[in-house]
Scaffold this active site. Sequence first.
Site, PDB file in Angstrom:
ATOM      1  N   SER A  45       0.581 -22.799 -19.011  1.00 30.51           N
ATOM      2  CA  SER A  45      -0.259 -21.623 -19.236  1.00 30.51           C
ATOM      3  C   SER A  45       0.311 -20.745 -20.348  1.00 30.51           C
ATOM      4  O   SER A  45      -0.438 -20.037 -21.017  1.00 30.51           O
ATOM      5  CB  SER A  45      -0.323 -20.766 -17.978  1.00 30.51           C
ATOM      6  OG  SER A  45      -0.711 -21.519 -16.875  1.00 30.51           O
TER       7      SER A  45
ATOM      8  N   HIS B  54      -4.838 -27.348 -21.828  1.00 28.23           N
ATOM      9  CA  HIS B  54      -4.786 -26.274 -20.826  1.00 28.23           C
ATOM     10  C   HIS B  54      -6.106 -26.221 -20.064  1.00 28.23           C
ATOM     11  O   HIS B  54      -7.111 -25.721 -20.563  1.00 28.23           O
ATOM     12  CB  HIS B  54      -4.481 -24.940 -21.524  1.00 28.23           C
ATOM     13  CG  HIS B  54      -4.309 -23.796 -20.589  1.00 28.23           C
ATOM     14  ND1 HIS B  54      -4.681 -22.510 -20.879  1.00 28.23           N
ATOM     15  CD2 HIS B  54      -3.802 -23.752 -19.339  1.00 28.23           C
ATOM     16  CE1 HIS B  54      -4.416 -21.736 -19.856  1.00 28.23           C
ATOM     17  NE2 HIS B  54      -3.884 -22.460 -18.903  1.00 28.23           N
TER      18      HIS B  54
ATOM     19  N   GLU C 270      -8.594 -25.504 -23.171  1.00 27.01           N
ATOM     20  CA  GLU C 270      -7.925 -25.047 -24.399  1.00 27.01           C
ATOM     21  C   GLU C 270      -7.062 -26.203 -24.897  1.00 27.01           C
ATOM     22  O   GLU C 270      -6.198 -26.696 -24.157  1.00 27.01           O
ATOM     23  CB  GLU C 270      -7.045 -23.822 -24.119  1.00 27.01           C
ATOM     24  CG  GLU C 270      -7.806 -22.510 -24.091  1.00 27.01           C
ATOM     25  CD  GLU C 270      -6.890 -21.290 -23.943  1.00 27.01           C
ATOM     26  OE1 GLU C 270      -7.283 -20.218 -24.382  1.00 27.01           O
ATOM     27  OE2 GLU C 270      -5.788 -21.414 -23.365  1.00 27.01           O
TER      28      GLU C 270
ATOM     29  N   ASN D 251      -5.297 -16.458 -21.779  1.00 24.34           N
ATOM     30  CA  ASN D 251      -4.309 -15.714 -20.992  1.00 24.34           C
ATOM     31  C   ASN D 251      -3.652 -14.602 -21.810  1.00 24.34           C
ATOM     32  O   ASN D 251      -3.235 -13.589 -21.266  1.00 24.34           O
ATOM     33  CB  ASN D 251      -3.237 -16.661 -20.444  1.00 24.34           C
ATOM     34  CG  ASN D 251      -3.759 -17.435 -19.237  1.00 24.34           C
ATOM     35  OD1 ASN D 251      -4.769 -17.062 -18.647  1.00 24.34           O
ATOM     36  ND2 ASN D 251      -3.079 -18.508 -18.876  1.00 24.34           N
TER      37      ASN D 251
HETATM   38  P1  NAI Z   1       1.771 -26.111  -8.274  1.00 22.73           P
HETATM   39  O1  NAI Z   1       2.995 -25.424  -7.821  1.00 22.73           O
HETATM   40  O2  NAI Z   1       0.554 -26.037  -7.424  1.00 22.73           O
HETATM   41  O3  NAI Z   1       2.079 -27.661  -8.507  1.00 22.73           O
HETATM   42  C1  NAI Z   1       3.176 -28.139  -9.220  1.00 22.73           C
HETATM   43  C2  NAI Z   1       3.464 -29.531  -8.689  1.00 22.73           C
HETATM   44  O4  NAI Z   1       4.412 -30.147  -9.532  1.00 22.73           O
HETATM   45  C3  NAI Z   1       4.070 -29.538  -7.286  1.00 22.73           C
HETATM   46  O5  NAI Z   1       3.252 -30.318  -6.437  1.00 22.73           O
HETATM   47  C4  NAI Z   1       5.441 -30.155  -7.490  1.00 22.73           C
HETATM   48  O6  NAI Z   1       5.855 -30.970  -6.399  1.00 22.73           O
HETATM   49  C5  NAI Z   1       5.244 -30.979  -8.740  1.00 22.73           C
HETATM   50  N1  NAI Z   1       6.488 -31.245  -9.468  1.00 22.73           N
HETATM   51  C6  NAI Z   1       7.509 -30.399  -9.718  1.00 22.73           C
HETATM   52  N2  NAI Z   1       8.454 -31.028 -10.438  1.00 22.73           N
HETATM   53  C7  NAI Z   1       8.024 -32.294 -10.645  1.00 22.73           C
HETATM   54  C8  NAI Z   1       8.557 -33.425 -11.313  1.00 22.73           C
HETATM   55  N3  NAI Z   1       9.731 -33.373 -11.906  1.00 22.73           N
HETATM   56  N4  NAI Z   1       7.826 -34.570 -11.336  1.00 22.73           N
HETATM   57  C9  NAI Z   1       6.640 -34.630 -10.721  1.00 22.73           C
HETATM   58  N5  NAI Z   1       6.095 -33.579 -10.075  1.00 22.73           N
HETATM   59  C10 NAI Z   1       6.769 -32.436 -10.035  1.00 22.73           C
HETATM   60  O7  NAI Z   1       1.495 -25.551  -9.733  1.00 22.73           O
HETATM   61  P2  NAI Z   1       0.089 -25.423 -10.496  1.00 22.73           P
HETATM   62  O8  NAI Z   1      -0.543 -24.144 -10.161  1.00 22.73           O
HETATM   63  O9  NAI Z   1      -0.648 -26.693 -10.325  1.00 22.73           O
HETATM   64  O10 NAI Z   1       0.584 -25.290 -12.005  1.00 22.73           O
HETATM   65  C11 NAI Z   1       1.020 -26.402 -12.741  1.00 22.73           C
HETATM   66  C12 NAI Z   1       1.028 -26.057 -14.207  1.00 22.73           C
HETATM   67  O11 NAI Z   1      -0.288 -25.721 -14.593  1.00 22.73           O
HETATM   68  C13 NAI Z   1       1.866 -24.847 -14.579  1.00 22.73           C
HETATM   69  O12 NAI Z   1       2.441 -25.064 -15.827  1.00 22.73           O
HETATM   70  C14 NAI Z   1       0.862 -23.715 -14.625  1.00 22.73           C
HETATM   71  O13 NAI Z   1       1.258 -22.666 -15.468  1.00 22.73           O
HETATM   72  C15 NAI Z   1      -0.334 -24.433 -15.193  1.00 22.73           C
HETATM   73  N6  NAI Z   1      -1.612 -23.825 -14.893  1.00 22.73           N
HETATM   74  C16 NAI Z   1      -1.879 -23.286 -13.677  1.00 22.73           C
HETATM   75  C17 NAI Z   1      -3.103 -22.710 -13.398  1.00 22.73           C
HETATM   76  C18 NAI Z   1      -3.421 -22.174 -12.050  1.00 22.73           C
HETATM   77  O14 NAI Z   1      -4.423 -21.435 -11.926  1.00 22.73           O
HETATM   78  N7  NAI Z   1      -2.662 -22.486 -11.026  1.00 22.73           N
HETATM   79  C19 NAI Z   1      -4.159 -22.651 -14.436  1.00 22.73           C
HETATM   80  C20 NAI Z   1      -3.809 -23.333 -15.670  1.00 22.73           C
HETATM   81  C21 NAI Z   1      -2.576 -23.860 -15.884  1.00 22.73           C
END
Ligand code: NAI
Length: 655
Positions: free
Chosen positions: A407, A428, A440, A478
């Site tokens: 993000s 994104h 994006e 953002n």
């Molecule tokens: P989340 O915390 O829901 O999921 C992250 C996942 O990554 C977890 O299930 C975790 O077990 C896994 N993980 C961590 N390290 C890992 C590794 N080394 N190998 C494989 N899996 C691994 O996070 P979320 O919300 O899905 O965010 C993910 C990315 O997307 C972040 O960079 C965030 O900034 C971005 N993002 C999030 C949005 C949102 O609304 N939540 C919107 C747009 C982008």
Amino acid sequence: MSSPVKYTLTGNIGVVTVDNPPVNALSHAVRQGLLDAFETAAGDASEALLLVCEGRTFIAGADISEFGQPPQEPFLPDLCDRMEASDKLFVAAIHGTALGGGFEVALSADYRCAVPSAKVGLPEVMLGLLPGAGGTQRTPRLAGVDAALQLMTSGKPIPAAMAKEAGLVDEIIEGDLVDGALTYVQKLLDDNAPRRSTSALDVPEHDAAIFDQFRAVLGKKARGQVAPQAIVDCVEKAAATPYEEGVAYERQRFMELMGGDQSKALRHFFFAERAAAKVDDLPRDVELRNVESVAVIGGGTMGGGIAMTFANAGIPVTLVEISDEALERGLAIIDRNYAGSVKRGKLSEDKAAACRALISGATDYSQLADVDLVIEAVFENLNLKKEIFAKLDDVCKDGAILATNTSYQDVNEIAAATKRPQDVLGLHFFSPAHIMKLLEVVRGEKTADDVLATCMKLAKRIRKVPVVAGVCYGFIGNRMLQPYAQQTQLLLLEGATPEQVDTAMENFGMAMGPLRVFDLAGLDVGYKAREALSEEEKGDPAGYRVPDLLVEAGRLGQKSGSGFYSYDENRKPTPDPEVHKMIEDTASELGIKRRDISDDEIVERLVGALVDEGHKIIDEGIAQRASDIDVVYVYGYGFPAFRGGPMFHASLTAG
Ligand code: NAI
Ligand code: 3HC
């Protein structure tokens, strides 16, 4: 210049062929060509006329690029009436999409036939308009009031089979359309099929209460929009008056809408969305890379939705998680999401099962050796992301595209963790990723042209709307959210309440007011991000003091049952005097004098905050054009399309 409409006599049938790529829009030349063809046919030996189109589609509507210019005769409504009044049997043969004015032309025919894959619709409402060439009068005469109102107020095209059931299409043609249509016309002639002027039919019986029912539903569903209500008025008129009176009324309402700001905004947005897919400095002939398999790293909120997006487009996906347990959790959420889609009738059980079958799980990076595209969606932590990209660099094949869903993090730094920064970019997605249309596409300093071009094209395949962004903190959307959030806090301290701010923005047309959004996203997210910043980096305390106090009081937003509002078990928000007091105390502590703030001031300051940042984003070359910012805000942040996006809205209000 040769006409885009050709007329040939095939035996006893006059075939009128429109050939005006890309979508056979009804430009002035097409309208003139149609008129000429009908005039020619009037004097020849043809016994019937068949209208067909070349290329990928039947006529997809009026030529939107001519809107706003002085109208040129022949006008479409007159042309439709003229075609309907032809003394020869007139049949339209539809493939692709018969939309708007295109479908209105078809409605002027005596009979309509279509291939099974064809769709018909009256999407004018999406442009802030109503069908203005007799569509509001002819559609209810053929399909009845209810179906006509559904079709026109939703703007959604319907498949040929459904159109046949509704009485809008008479015959489905299997195989070659022109051959089949010629046979169909001949059969109508042989059977002495009656002429059927749609405008001469009676509107079928209906419940008179239906109009007010639609008005009430649309008042909520299409809050603030004028075109859907005008459509109801026109259909009501069709039911109550002769065709001539109804069509004159339709014309008057159409012209009113055409001159109004909402249609100007929606027409701007139509072209903005299509312009956003174009990257100005990319060579046109750049060869695209193949993307037939995808891996997603991280199966959390975003990773799961991203995996579903690709699977839904028929592309196999490997979801990689950190452990078997995390993988199971991620896949279970995907299962639940598919079950939800089936339950809500969005997907058939078979289709959901077929999509789900395209998603497999892994905990081992060696499985990524052959994939064409990897999208990383792990926690928002730069070091972790760099580690993962270094690993991807080791295991992925040459030419694989490596993308991050970050993000905020620096895509150039992430790319530098590999020996192939030219293959790295940001993709994104927005939450929920399988639903939100915006993508994006973040172009790093070293991103190769073919990588960018491939991802722009791929976006369409996975049914997303791509917008290119440069690298900066928060990219386009953002980044603009930050001054918007700060201005929201200032408005509270200066005298507004959370419910006043939210209601003012929702009445303006935002899908959700800012404080309800913060409560939904969780106030702890920003709190944690601020913990890592120095006092100087955090900026004016007025911008974050109240959210900090809320988090410290355990009010994290919806998930903890309270934030800027209190929530009941159905997550219904109620204004909370405790929060009002917290805001008033903070204002007095910071020496801010409270006053009455009008709804207009709220809208002006919040939209103004977006627009000011938008200008900086353009000046810095982060966005290619102002209209791209509009696309980001409408598709990613719930800004009302009928205002055209923040940048267009500002240009209109500036006069
Ligand atoms: P989340 O915390 O829901 O999921 C992250 C996942 O990554 C977890 O299930 C975790 O077990 C896994 N993980 C961590 N390290 C890992 C590794 N080394 N190998 C494989 N899996 C691994 O996070 P979320 O919300 O899905 O965010 C993910 C990315 O997307 C972040 O960079 C965030 O900034 C971005 N993002 C999030 C949005 C949102 O609304 N939540 C919107 C747009 C982008
Ligand atoms: N007028 C002018 N240009 C149009 C157009 C139209 N009605 N419809 C599409 N185009 C242009 C697009 O701008 C695009 O141009 P570009 O390549 O230079 O960017 C090109 O045609 C191809 O369009 P898409 O990229 O959208 O192609 P798709 O294959 O994805 O979609 C479509 C095809 C479903 C026909 C889609 O373009 C569409 O929905 N078009 C708009 C249909 C519409 O709204 N019709 C009603 C017009 S209003 C009207 O008819 C008023 C009447 O009631 C009086």
